[in-house]
Design a protein around this motif. Sequence first.
Motif, PDB file in Angstrom:
ATOM      1  N   VAL A 155      87.312  17.946  63.670  1.00 11.85           N
ATOM      2  CA  VAL A 155      88.250  18.136  62.499  1.00 11.85           C
ATOM      3  C   VAL A 155      89.365  18.927  62.838  1.00 11.85           C
ATOM      4  N   ASP A 156      90.447  18.917  62.147  1.00 15.48           N
ATOM      5  CA  ASP A 156      91.807  19.588  62.377  1.00 15.48           C
ATOM      6  C   ASP A 156      91.457  21.168  62.538  1.00 15.48           C
ATOM      7  N   GLN A 157      90.652  21.658  61.280  1.00 15.93           N
ATOM      8  CA  GLN A 157      90.208  22.965  61.306  1.00 15.93           C
ATOM      9  C   GLN A 157      89.033  23.038  60.806  1.00 15.93           C
ATOM     10  N   VAL A 158      87.961  23.699  61.556  1.00 15.12           N
ATOM     11  CA  VAL A 158      86.563  23.729  60.728  1.00 15.12           C
ATOM     12  C   VAL A 158      86.710  25.052  59.730  1.00 15.12           C
ATOM     13  N   ASN A 159      86.312  24.491  58.489  1.00 21.37           N
ATOM     14  CA  ASN A 159      86.447  25.484  57.268  1.00 21.37           C
ATOM     15  C   ASN A 159      85.148  26.190  57.114  1.00 21.37           C
ATOM     16  N   ASP A 160      84.898  27.281  57.860  1.00 23.52           N
ATOM     17  CA  ASP A 160      83.672  27.760  57.947  1.00 23.52           C
ATOM     18  C   ASP A 160      83.614  29.079  56.858  1.00 23.52           C
ATOM     19  N   ASP A 161      83.696  28.552  55.752  1.00 28.67           N
ATOM     20  CA  ASP A 161      83.565  29.825  54.771  1.00 28.67           C
ATOM     21  C   ASP A 161      82.479  30.403  54.725  1.00 28.67           C
ATOM     22  N   TYR A 162      81.215  29.734  55.157  1.00 28.42           N
ATOM     23  CA  TYR A 162      79.814  30.759  55.062  1.00 28.42           C
ATOM     24  C   TYR A 162      80.049  31.830  56.185  1.00 28.42           C
ATOM     25  N   ARG A 163      80.853  31.645  57.070  1.00 28.97           N
ATOM     26  CA  ARG A 163      81.083  32.722  58.435  1.00 28.97           C
ATOM     27  C   ARG A 163      81.898  33.837  57.740  1.00 28.97           C
ATOM     28  N   ILE A 164      83.124  33.156  56.819  1.00 33.31           N
ATOM     29  CA  ILE A 164      83.661  34.372  56.373  1.00 33.31           C
ATOM     30  C   ILE A 164      83.142  35.190  55.284  1.00 33.31           C
ATOM     31  N   SER A 165      82.161  34.649  54.429  1.00 33.61           N
ATOM     32  CA  SER A 165      81.428  35.151  53.611  1.00 33.61           C
ATOM     33  C   SER A 165      80.645  36.137  54.424  1.00 33.61           C
ATOM     34  N   PHE A 166      79.841  35.627  55.219  1.00 28.89           N
ATOM     35  CA  PHE A 166      78.768  36.458  55.974  1.00 28.89           C
ATOM     36  C   PHE A 166      79.758  37.737  56.694  1.00 28.89           C
ATOM     37  N   MET A 167      80.726  37.513  57.190  1.00 29.21           N
ATOM     38  CA  MET A 167      81.510  38.722  58.043  1.00 29.21           C
ATOM     39  C   MET A 167      81.819  39.632  56.817  1.00 29.21           C
ATOM     40  N   ASN A 168      82.441  38.938  55.838  1.00 26.77           N
ATOM     41  CA  ASN A 168      82.921  39.553  54.570  1.00 26.77           C
ATOM     42  C   ASN A 168      81.774  40.808  54.155  1.00 26.77           C
ATOM     43  N   ASP A 169      80.861  40.286  53.848  1.00 32.35           N
ATOM     44  CA  ASP A 169      79.369  41.137  53.649  1.00 32.35           C
ATOM     45  C   ASP A 169      79.121  42.119  54.392  1.00 32.35           C
TER      46      ASP A 169
ATOM     47  N   GLN B 237      82.732  19.006  74.921  1.00 29.10           N
ATOM     48  CA  GLN B 237      82.558  17.498  75.454  1.00 29.10           C
ATOM     49  C   GLN B 237      84.073  17.057  76.118  1.00 29.10           C
ATOM     50  N   GLN B 238      84.896  17.633  75.135  1.00 30.37           N
ATOM     51  CA  GLN B 238      86.307  16.900  75.634  1.00 30.37           C
ATOM     52  C   GLN B 238      87.211  18.173  76.210  1.00 30.37           C
ATOM     53  N   ASN B 239      87.227  18.442  77.419  1.00 28.04           N
ATOM     54  CA  ASN B 239      87.978  19.281  78.009  1.00 28.04           C
ATOM     55  C   ASN B 239      88.025  20.770  77.686  1.00 28.04           C
ATOM     56  N   GLN B 240      86.906  21.245  77.161  1.00 23.72           N
ATOM     57  CA  GLN B 240      86.870  22.673  76.632  1.00 23.72           C
ATOM     58  C   GLN B 240      87.890  22.859  75.584  1.00 23.72           C
ATOM     59  N   ALA B 241      88.333  21.976  74.869  1.00 21.38           N
ATOM     60  CA  ALA B 241      89.790  22.353  73.810  1.00 21.38           C
ATOM     61  C   ALA B 241      89.218  23.332  73.014  1.00 21.38           C
ATOM     62  N   ARG B 242      89.991  24.427  72.808  1.00 20.48           N
ATOM     63  CA  ARG B 242      89.948  25.538  71.774  1.00 20.48           C
ATOM     64  C   ARG B 242      90.728  25.187  70.682  1.00 20.48           C
ATOM     65  N   LYS B 243      90.058  25.433  69.521  1.00 15.90           N
ATOM     66  CA  LYS B 243      90.684  25.355  68.015  1.00 15.90           C
ATOM     67  C   LYS B 243      90.300  26.630  67.146  1.00 15.90           C
ATOM     68  N   PRO B 244      91.237  27.445  66.602  1.00 17.02           N
ATOM     69  CA  PRO B 244      90.611  28.349  65.746  1.00 17.02           C
ATOM     70  C   PRO B 244      89.939  27.709  64.579  1.00 17.02           C
ATOM     71  N   LYS B 245      88.943  28.553  64.156  1.00 17.97           N
ATOM     72  CA  LYS B 245      88.171  27.942  62.906  1.00 17.97           C
ATOM     73  C   LYS B 245      89.081  28.886  61.673  1.00 17.97           C
ATOM     74  N   ALA B 246      88.666  28.628  60.323  1.00 18.30           N
ATOM     75  CA  ALA B 246      89.310  29.473  59.233  1.00 18.30           C
ATOM     76  C   ALA B 246      88.786  30.884  59.282  1.00 18.30           C
ATOM     77  N   SER B 247      87.580  31.131  59.924  1.00 20.42           N
ATOM     78  CA  SER B 247      87.328  32.383  59.928  1.00 20.42           C
ATOM     79  C   SER B 247      88.057  33.615  61.067  1.00 20.42           C
ATOM     80  N   TYR B 248      88.652  32.581  61.985  1.00 17.83           N
ATOM     81  CA  TYR B 248      89.443  33.277  62.805  1.00 17.83           C
ATOM     82  C   TYR B 248      90.719  33.931  62.170  1.00 17.83           C
ATOM     83  N   TYR B 249      91.541  33.076  61.251  1.00 17.58           N
ATOM     84  CA  TYR B 249      92.603  33.471  60.743  1.00 17.58           C
ATOM     85  C   TYR B 249      92.196  34.665  59.433  1.00 17.58           C
ATOM     86  N   TRP B 250      91.240  34.366  58.942  1.00 14.18           N
ATOM     87  CA  TRP B 250      90.630  35.608  57.849  1.00 14.18           C
ATOM     88  C   TRP B 250      90.456  36.784  58.625  1.00 14.18           C
TER      89      TRP B 250
END
Length: 464
Positions: free
Chosen positions: A374-388, A433-446
């Motif tokens: 997807v364009d960006q992984v919206n990992d709100d569960y990770r944000i909430s986990f890290m927040n807490d 699977q594809q060239n080891q491409a890196r893409k920040p998830k929502a948690s990275y920006y949070w």
Amino acid sequence: MKTNFLWGGATASYQCEGAWNLDGKVESMWDRYLHENNLENGDVASDHYHHYEEDIRMMKEGGQTAYRFSLSWPRIIKNKEGDINPEGIKFYQNVLDACHKNGIEPFVTLYHWDLPQYWEDEGGWLNLEVAYAFEHYAKVCFEHFGDKVYYWSTFNEPKWFVANGYFIGNYPPGFKDVQKTMIAAYNVMYASALGVRAFHEKGYKGEIGIVHSYTPVNGVDDSIETRIAMRYADNYSNNWVLDTAVLGEFPIDLIAKLSEDYDIRFIKEEHLKIIKENTVDFIGLNYYARTLVKPYTSGETQLVFNHSGKPGQSKVVIKGWFEQVRDPNSEFTAWDTEIYPKGLQDGLIEAWDRYHLPIYVTENGIGVRENIEVDQVNDDYRISFMNDHLSAIMNAIDYGADIRGYFAWASFDIYSWKNGVEKRYGLVAVNFQQNQARKPKASYYWFKEVIESNGEKVERKIFD
Ligand code: BG6
């Protein structure tokens, strides 16, 4: 947070580097074990070996100020004679230079489980000689990287790799044997003290600690039986690492208990003296979950771990000691890890009260299956986990605990040991699977905003 609080992510050499046999790197015990058993392996992993510049640049762009990673012993030392692989040294020099170029403080672990196979062939951690080999390896690292590294850790999680490798049998070398577990645990703690001694002796600038897989213990009630079970569980899970590394002594009641049924003649006065005299400067605590226990009731020891991500399989019963219990009110991941930030708050306070040493939270994160196409992984569960969990840390700091850093596990998606690459922990998605491409998830920006606000962005919660 103090202004020099370290904010970063963490990885481990075997889990991210790949390049398993490149540029003079020799086989590790994990290479051999996974290849021989035809299991998913870290031959390529996140190919950090070729992507470290990009990965470290992304850390900087994500506002991070530190990077915790480990050095690979089999990349640095070629053989039992202790000969150095110059290409391995060069690789880590480059990684460290990339850190400094980007204003990232390296936080370096000497041993994150990838023992050279040539030492496993000699008995691995059952052989005291390996402790001296570790001392040599540590000296080589201090000599070559000492001018670029301030924060060192001897071992990552002795409890976890010793229990899994020698008692539970689900990690290499795959034993289920209490006597061997005791010997390996002893040799590792002795090796750690030798590493601390080598560092302090030469007067390198910086600090050296140990990183522990911290599972603070709770009981199901306040009865005396439960309190005894809690002590057994604490000795099994925490005290033999932390008491030994920080106070310089194995817990006396643990040794007394084990000596009832097992041979402890491998314990030698001269080693205990070295352990006593060479304690750590700080504690690194990796926190994923607590241990909730009740008294042992009946039956044989059972140690079942969930590596499939099919919930509800885990079980820990140690005959005569304690039984682990699942809290029916808690939420669990698909891999049966309880989500329990209160455990971190209480555990940090307990560790501070007990040891009064600076603490770094050296790993904390949540492993899940994620669709990364997807364009960006919206990992709100990770944000909430890290927040807490960050909130839990702040509560412990308010209590008075001296906590100096937080490292998310993991900086980017990596190989998760027996769980393969399906279990993702990263702040940055890696397309394996594809060239080891890196893409920040929502948690990275949070996380970036949290760091830039020096923690102000964390939504504070009190865990009563
Ligand atoms: C810690 C280790 O035990 O937990 C890491 O230091 C590990 O190496 C992490 O990856 C998460 O565990 P797992 O088994 O889910 O990868």
